[in-house]
Scaffold this motif. Sequence first.
Motif, PDB file in Angstrom:
ATOM      1  N   VAL A  61      25.957  49.153  28.740  1.00 31.17           N
ATOM      2  CA  VAL A  61      26.878  48.986  27.505  1.00 31.17           C
ATOM      3  C   VAL A  61      27.424  50.308  27.160  1.00 31.17           C
ATOM      4  O   VAL A  61      28.811  50.455  27.013  1.00 31.17           O
ATOM      5  CB  VAL A  61      26.384  47.813  26.414  1.00 31.17           C
ATOM      6  N   ASN A  62      26.602  51.204  26.828  1.00 29.07           N
ATOM      7  CA  ASN A  62      26.933  52.425  26.307  1.00 29.07           C
ATOM      8  C   ASN A  62      28.083  53.273  27.240  1.00 29.07           C
ATOM      9  O   ASN A  62      28.930  53.728  26.685  1.00 29.07           O
ATOM     10  CB  ASN A  62      25.529  53.335  25.909  1.00 29.07           C
ATOM     11  N   ALA A  63      27.505  53.337  28.412  1.00 26.98           N
ATOM     12  CA  ALA A  63      28.188  53.897  29.422  1.00 26.98           C
ATOM     13  C   ALA A  63      29.555  53.332  29.460  1.00 26.98           C
ATOM     14  O   ALA A  63      30.637  54.001  29.668  1.00 26.98           O
ATOM     15  CB  ALA A  63      27.456  54.048  30.743  1.00 26.98           C
ATOM     16  N   ALA A  64      29.593  52.030  29.590  1.00 28.42           N
ATOM     17  CA  ALA A  64      31.105  51.348  29.522  1.00 28.42           C
ATOM     18  C   ALA A  64      31.833  51.681  28.598  1.00 28.42           C
ATOM     19  O   ALA A  64      33.034  51.856  28.692  1.00 28.42           O
ATOM     20  CB  ALA A  64      30.703  49.752  29.806  1.00 28.42           C
ATOM     21  N   GLN A  65      31.436  51.875  27.337  1.00 30.00           N
ATOM     22  CA  GLN A  65      32.088  52.191  26.114  1.00 30.00           C
ATOM     23  C   GLN A  65      32.762  53.498  26.106  1.00 30.00           C
ATOM     24  O   GLN A  65      33.782  53.649  25.858  1.00 30.00           O
ATOM     25  CB  GLN A  65      31.234  52.028  24.865  1.00 30.00           C
ATOM     26  N   LEU A  66      31.639  54.324  26.749  1.00 29.76           N
ATOM     27  CA  LEU A  66      32.348  56.042  26.722  1.00 29.76           C
ATOM     28  C   LEU A  66      33.049  56.207  27.740  1.00 29.76           C
ATOM     29  O   LEU A  66      34.398  56.695  27.586  1.00 29.76           O
ATOM     30  CB  LEU A  66      30.929  56.646  26.912  1.00 29.76           C
ATOM     31  N   LEU A  67      33.170  55.337  28.936  1.00 28.58           N
ATOM     32  CA  LEU A  67      34.076  55.331  30.015  1.00 28.58           C
ATOM     33  C   LEU A  67      35.307  54.689  29.807  1.00 28.58           C
ATOM     34  O   LEU A  67      36.262  55.161  30.449  1.00 28.58           O
ATOM     35  CB  LEU A  67      33.349  54.879  31.456  1.00 28.58           C
ATOM     36  N   GLY A  68      35.211  53.820  28.879  1.00 25.54           N
ATOM     37  CA  GLY A  68      36.227  53.004  28.787  1.00 25.54           C
ATOM     38  C   GLY A  68      37.294  53.780  27.700  1.00 25.54           C
ATOM     39  O   GLY A  68      38.542  53.522  27.581  1.00 25.54           O
ATOM     40  N   GLN A  69      36.902  55.254  27.388  1.00 23.38           N
ATOM     41  CA  GLN A  69      37.824  55.968  26.629  1.00 23.38           C
ATOM     42  C   GLN A  69      38.808  56.604  27.463  1.00 23.38           C
ATOM     43  O   GLN A  69      39.673  57.373  27.149  1.00 23.38           O
ATOM     44  CB  GLN A  69      37.098  56.883  25.551  1.00 23.38           C
ATOM     45  N   LEU A  70      38.564  56.483  28.891  1.00 27.58           N
ATOM     46  CA  LEU A  70      39.262  57.379  29.673  1.00 27.58           C
ATOM     47  C   LEU A  70      40.878  56.428  29.902  1.00 27.58           C
ATOM     48  O   LEU A  70      40.955  55.459  29.679  1.00 27.58           O
ATOM     49  CB  LEU A  70      38.792  57.160  31.305  1.00 27.58           C
ATOM     50  N   ASN A  71      41.873  57.436  29.934  1.00 23.34           N
ATOM     51  CA  ASN A  71      43.222  56.662  29.893  1.00 23.34           C
ATOM     52  C   ASN A  71      43.769  56.464  31.136  1.00 23.34           C
ATOM     53  O   ASN A  71      45.174  56.299  31.611  1.00 23.34           O
ATOM     54  CB  ASN A  71      44.153  57.531  29.039  1.00 23.34           C
ATOM     55  N   CYS A  72      42.959  56.501  32.198  1.00 23.84           N
ATOM     56  CA  CYS A  72      43.431  55.958  33.557  1.00 23.84           C
ATOM     57  C   CYS A  72      42.240  55.195  34.305  1.00 23.84           C
ATOM     58  O   CYS A  72      41.215  55.103  33.778  1.00 23.84           O
ATOM     59  CB  CYS A  72      43.683  57.381  34.400  1.00 23.84           C
ATOM     60  N   PRO A  73      42.553  54.644  35.100  1.00 21.46           N
ATOM     61  CA  PRO A  73      41.576  53.502  35.909  1.00 21.46           C
ATOM     62  C   PRO A  73      40.416  54.234  36.186  1.00 21.46           C
ATOM     63  O   PRO A  73      40.167  55.491  36.749  1.00 21.46           O
ATOM     64  CB  PRO A  73      42.196  52.731  36.991  1.00 21.46           C
ATOM     65  N   PHE A  74      39.268  53.769  36.174  1.00 23.45           N
ATOM     66  CA  PHE A  74      37.907  54.198  36.599  1.00 23.45           C
ATOM     67  C   PHE A  74      37.041  53.282  37.538  1.00 23.45           C
ATOM     68  O   PHE A  74      37.343  52.051  37.364  1.00 23.45           O
ATOM     69  CB  PHE A  74      37.037  55.108  35.578  1.00 23.45           C
ATOM     70  N   TYR A  75      36.313  53.840  38.232  1.00 27.77           N
ATOM     71  CA  TYR A  75      35.555  52.815  39.269  1.00 27.77           C
ATOM     72  C   TYR A  75      34.019  53.573  39.406  1.00 27.77           C
ATOM     73  O   TYR A  75      34.000  54.631  39.339  1.00 27.77           O
ATOM     74  CB  TYR A  75      36.126  52.987  40.783  1.00 27.77           C
ATOM     75  N   VAL A  76      33.102  52.686  39.387  1.00 27.58           N
ATOM     76  CA  VAL A  76      31.737  53.090  39.641  1.00 27.58           C
ATOM     77  C   VAL A  76      31.027  52.382  40.575  1.00 27.58           C
ATOM     78  O   VAL A  76      31.316  51.315  41.173  1.00 27.58           O
ATOM     79  CB  VAL A  76      30.984  52.576  38.243  1.00 27.58           C
ATOM     80  N   ILE A  77      30.060  53.455  41.079  1.00 22.43           N
ATOM     81  CA  ILE A  77      29.166  52.650  42.213  1.00 22.43           C
ATOM     82  C   ILE A  77      27.782  53.131  41.643  1.00 22.43           C
ATOM     83  O   ILE A  77      27.526  53.824  40.911  1.00 22.43           O
ATOM     84  CB  ILE A  77      29.173  53.408  43.589  1.00 22.43           C
ATOM     85  N   PRO A  78      26.634  52.129  42.244  1.00 19.04           N
ATOM     86  CA  PRO A  78      25.523  52.457  41.526  1.00 19.04           C
ATOM     87  C   PRO A  78      24.666  53.627  42.248  1.00 19.04           C
ATOM     88  O   PRO A  78      25.103  54.105  43.386  1.00 19.04           O
ATOM     89  CB  PRO A  78      24.681  51.227  42.026  1.00 19.04           C
ATOM     90  N   GLY A  79      23.791  54.175  41.594  1.00 15.32           N
ATOM     91  CA  GLY A  79      22.860  55.430  41.970  1.00 15.32           C
ATOM     92  C   GLY A  79      21.406  54.693  41.903  1.00 15.32           C
ATOM     93  O   GLY A  79      21.057  53.641  41.434  1.00 15.32           O
ATOM     94  N   ASN A  80      20.475  55.521  42.274  1.00 14.11           N
ATOM     95  CA  ASN A  80      19.252  55.311  42.204  1.00 14.11           C
ATOM     96  C   ASN A  80      18.613  54.916  40.784  1.00 14.11           C
ATOM     97  O   ASN A  80      17.515  54.442  40.687  1.00 14.11           O
ATOM     98  CB  ASN A  80      18.079  56.308  43.039  1.00 14.11           C
ATOM     99  N   HIS A  81      19.126  55.675  40.148  1.00 11.69           N
ATOM    100  CA  HIS A  81      18.562  55.083  38.357  1.00 11.69           C
ATOM    101  C   HIS A  81      19.134  53.873  37.820  1.00 11.69           C
ATOM    102  O   HIS A  81      18.849  53.701  36.755  1.00 11.69           O
ATOM    103  CB  HIS A  81      19.189  56.221  37.605  1.00 11.69           C
ATOM    104  N   ASP A  82      20.032  53.305  38.572  1.00  7.75           N
ATOM    105  CA  ASP A  82      20.932  52.076  38.193  1.00  7.75           C
ATOM    106  C   ASP A  82      20.254  50.870  38.751  1.00  7.75           C
ATOM    107  O   ASP A  82      19.283  50.753  39.832  1.00  7.75           O
ATOM    108  CB  ASP A  82      22.423  52.066  38.558  1.00  7.75           C
ATOM    109  N   ASP A  83      20.391  49.664  37.956  1.00  7.49           N
ATOM    110  CA  ASP A  83      20.194  48.312  38.373  1.00  7.49           C
ATOM    111  C   ASP A  83      21.440  47.684  38.766  1.00  7.49           C
ATOM    112  O   ASP A  83      22.444  47.554  37.913  1.00  7.49           O
ATOM    113  CB  ASP A  83      19.315  47.660  37.412  1.00  7.49           C
ATOM    114  N   ARG A  84      21.505  47.432  40.133  1.00  8.29           N
ATOM    115  CA  ARG A  84      22.914  47.055  40.841  1.00  8.29           C
ATOM    116  C   ARG A  84      23.337  45.828  39.732  1.00  8.29           C
ATOM    117  O   ARG A  84      24.590  45.566  39.506  1.00  8.29           O
ATOM    118  CB  ARG A  84      22.436  46.471  42.116  1.00  8.29           C
ATOM    119  N   ASN A  85      22.486  44.732  39.596  1.00 13.45           N
ATOM    120  CA  ASN A  85      22.735  43.798  38.784  1.00 13.45           C
ATOM    121  C   ASN A  85      23.369  43.916  37.359  1.00 13.45           C
ATOM    122  O   ASN A  85      24.309  43.647  36.827  1.00 13.45           O
ATOM    123  CB  ASN A  85      21.925  42.491  38.899  1.00 13.45           C
TER     124      ASN A  85
END
Length: 267
Positions: A61-85
């Motif tokens: 949620v924190n990451a989404a809020q921070l990345l949401g400040q970008l003024n162009c589209p952004f895309y994310v993919i998971p890494g080993n520290h992430d939980d896919r779900n």
Amino acid sequence: MLIAQISDIHIVKMGSKTLGVAPMEANLKQVVGHINQLVPRPDLVLVTGDITDHGTKDEAVNAAQLLGQLNCPFYVIPGNHDDRNVLWAEFGGSACPIRSSNFINYVIDEHEVRLIGMDSTIENAQGGELCAERLAWLEEILAAEPDHPTLIFMHHPPVKCGVIESDLDGFLGADAFGAIVEDYSCIERIVCGHIHLPTFARFHGTIVSTAPSIGIRLGLDLTMKKESEFFLDAPGYQLHHWTRYNNLITHTISLNDAEGPFAYEEH
Ligand SMILES: [Fe+2]
Ligand SMILES: [Fe+2]
């Protein structure tokens, strides 16, 4: 076309530091601010995994809020520290446009360069993998547009980069992936993260590159003998600039306190 790549942001819960010392939230704000004032403006931003540090909802949620400040589209993919779900719950439908069966694989098709996001994670493991199911999906996607300049983005590099942590973790399916890549000269680049250092390596007729993290740099030890260690670094990211004449050129940007600019004529 201008593509910005941010990697390994390792966001923790709001107001905390990653690993107790790395101000990743402040660094991400700085990087987002820097990207937002670029001229020309990037067409989009790719965030190549390790979005969160522990894979929790709070972090996502924190990451989404921070990345949401970008003024162009952004895309994310998971890494080993992430939980896919967890990642899908927070970013699904927008920053992860679709999900192919069990994995967060998707294509962004509306640009000069076709972008293919691959989920290279293994549940509860640090290393990377492209299994038969993911490779079959990739082959189908590539076969649909074999002449369109293409960039694949994923977290784990499918090559050993001389960084002890990731070289030991390994990448399952790298040879089978390479055999597919070899058949498609349209693959301009495979951009990755994970090793927290900018590198380039040849891979089955294309180039694999890795982007720096936004503030945690891994210690480079080409003897591969030392204990793993990290440094706090100035935030950094990469710009991949595509033109039909020059193909894809990569610039690594470091937000350090460099002095300047100085005009050559005055010196
Ligand atoms: Fe990472
Ligand atoms: Fe990683």
